[in-house]
Motif scaffolding. Structure first.
Motif, mmCIF file in Angstrom:
data_model
loop_
_atom_site.group_PDB
_atom_site.id
_atom_site.type_symbol
_atom_site.label_atom_id
_atom_site.label_comp_id
_atom_site.label_asym_id
_atom_site.label_seq_id
_atom_site.Cartn_x
_atom_site.Cartn_y
_atom_site.Cartn_z
ATOM 1 N N LEU A 216 -10.254 2.878 -2.896
ATOM 2 C CA LEU A 216 -11.727 2.280 -2.643
ATOM 3 C C LEU A 216 -11.435 0.761 -2.482
ATOM 4 N N ARG A 217 -11.442 0.137 -1.156
ATOM 5 C CA ARG A 217 -11.508 -1.174 -0.699
ATOM 6 C C ARG A 217 -12.774 -1.938 -0.832
ATOM 7 N N ALA B 41 -3.396 8.514 10.546
ATOM 8 C CA ALA B 41 -4.340 9.146 11.308
ATOM 9 C C ALA B 41 -5.606 8.498 11.375
ATOM 10 N N LEU B 42 -6.044 7.818 10.208
ATOM 11 C CA LEU B 42 -7.331 7.047 10.082
ATOM 12 C C LEU B 42 -7.145 5.554 9.608
ATOM 13 N N ASP B 43 -7.905 4.694 10.260
ATOM 14 C CA ASP B 43 -8.002 3.618 9.447
ATOM 15 C C ASP B 43 -8.758 3.492 8.160
ATOM 16 N N GLU B 44 -9.867 3.977 8.216
ATOM 17 C CA GLU B 44 -10.936 3.907 7.063
ATOM 18 C C GLU B 44 -12.007 5.073 6.984
ATOM 19 N N PHE C 254 -13.315 3.627 2.137
ATOM 20 C CA PHE C 254 -12.027 3.945 1.470
ATOM 21 C C PHE C 254 -10.921 3.830 2.580
ATOM 22 N N VAL C 255 -9.692 3.550 2.150
ATOM 23 C CA VAL C 255 -8.735 3.277 2.982
ATOM 24 C C VAL C 255 -7.547 4.554 2.627
ATOM 25 N N ALA D 208 -12.456 13.004 -6.254
ATOM 26 C CA ALA D 208 -11.629 13.590 -5.228
ATOM 27 C C ALA D 208 -11.460 12.883 -4.151
ATOM 28 N N MET D 209 -12.133 11.907 -3.830
ATOM 29 C CA MET D 209 -11.460 10.856 -2.674
ATOM 30 C C MET D 209 -10.473 10.185 -3.248
ATOM 31 N N ILE D 210 -10.433 9.499 -4.506
ATOM 32 C CA ILE D 210 -9.643 8.707 -5.108
ATOM 33 C C ILE D 210 -8.189 9.396 -5.480
#
Length: 258
Positions: free
Chosen positions: A155-156, A187-190, A178-179, A146-148
């Motif tokens: 995924l860093r 909006a987000l860095d990580e 995650f980036v 879901a995230m990727i």
């Protein structure tokens, strides 16, 4: 000559050898690892007090601004006691144990292994190490997908490091960093996520790091107010609905902290 051979075996020369063979090199969290411990006698008769099979991993701990590597035992199984091994004799000991829920997943890293040790009086204990590829549980796999693949995060980094969460085990945490690439980009860095499984699903401990926008956001970052910490539970039922369903839960939750 016989006494000389016994003295040599007591310091590890000509003593018994151990070789563990696993039935599979890849296993999922919650499944069983099966294998056989093969013991080959040395040049003299030896008594083995104990045969241990352990599942182990490594994690890092920061000490005085440097990272130290530590080993954690995830599972331990005594598969034999008081075994007499004659010269050149071959013995086999089968074993099975479950991969614990707090086992780190591999993510293309050699970070989990099965270690076998023979405890022999007055001798250097023979050891054998076999690496295992640990796959996530089905619920964890859906969350990662879901995230990727749905929300488009990259995924860093995946790191096992010293830490503790109430309900956790082992004195270490596996952290997923995650980036944003599409959703939340700008909006987000990580986003950092730590998984803590329970009987109904997985508790997620999420750290959201907001991107600096303007002077007020700069001040917030300077004093650490740009970070939010979230606890979210994804149940096994949620995961059974698929990655898109779980992605919507994650997106709605993260959105509320942007």
């Amino acid at each position: 000559m016989g006494l000389f051979r016994k003295i040599l075996s007591s310091v590890g020369v000509g003593g018994a050898e151990v070789n563990t063979v696993l039935s599979q090199s890849t296993v999922r969290i919650g499944e069983d690892i099966q294998g056989v411990v093969n013991i080959i006698g040395g040049s003299v008769e030896q008594n083995i007090n104990r045969v241990e099979v352990e599942l182990k991993t490594e994690y890092t701990k920061e000490v005085d601004d440097r990272k130290e590597r530590h080993t954690a035992t995830l599972e331990k199984l005594i598969v034999g006691r008081d075994i007499l091994v004659n010269p050149n004799e071959k013995k086999q000991i089968p074993f099975t144990f479950r991969v614990p829920d707090h086992t780190p997943i591999s993510m293309n890293q050699r970070n989990v292994w099965v270690e076998t040790e023979l405890e022999i009086p007055l001798a250097i204990d023979p050891e054998d190490r076999d690496y295992v590829n640990i796959k996530p549980s089905h619920t964890m796999e859906v969350i990662l997908d879901a995230m990727i693949n749905v929300l488009g995060f990259r995924l860093r980094e995946v790191e096992c490091k010293s830490g503790y969460i109430i309900g956790g085990q082992g004195g270490f945490l596996q952290e997923f960093e995650f980036v944003p690439q599409s959703a939340f980009r700008g909006a987000l860095d990580e986003v950092e996520i730590t998984f803590l499984p329970d009987v109904e699903g997985i508790n997620l401990f999420i750290q959201v790091d907001r991107r600096v926008r303007g002077f007020s956001s700069f001040i917030q970052e300077a004093v650490g107010l740009d970070e939010s910490y979230i606890r979210l539970t994804i149940t096994n039922y949620d995961a059974s609905q698929g990655s898109s369903y779980v992605a919507q839960i994650l997106e709605n939750t993260i959105n509320s902290y942007c």
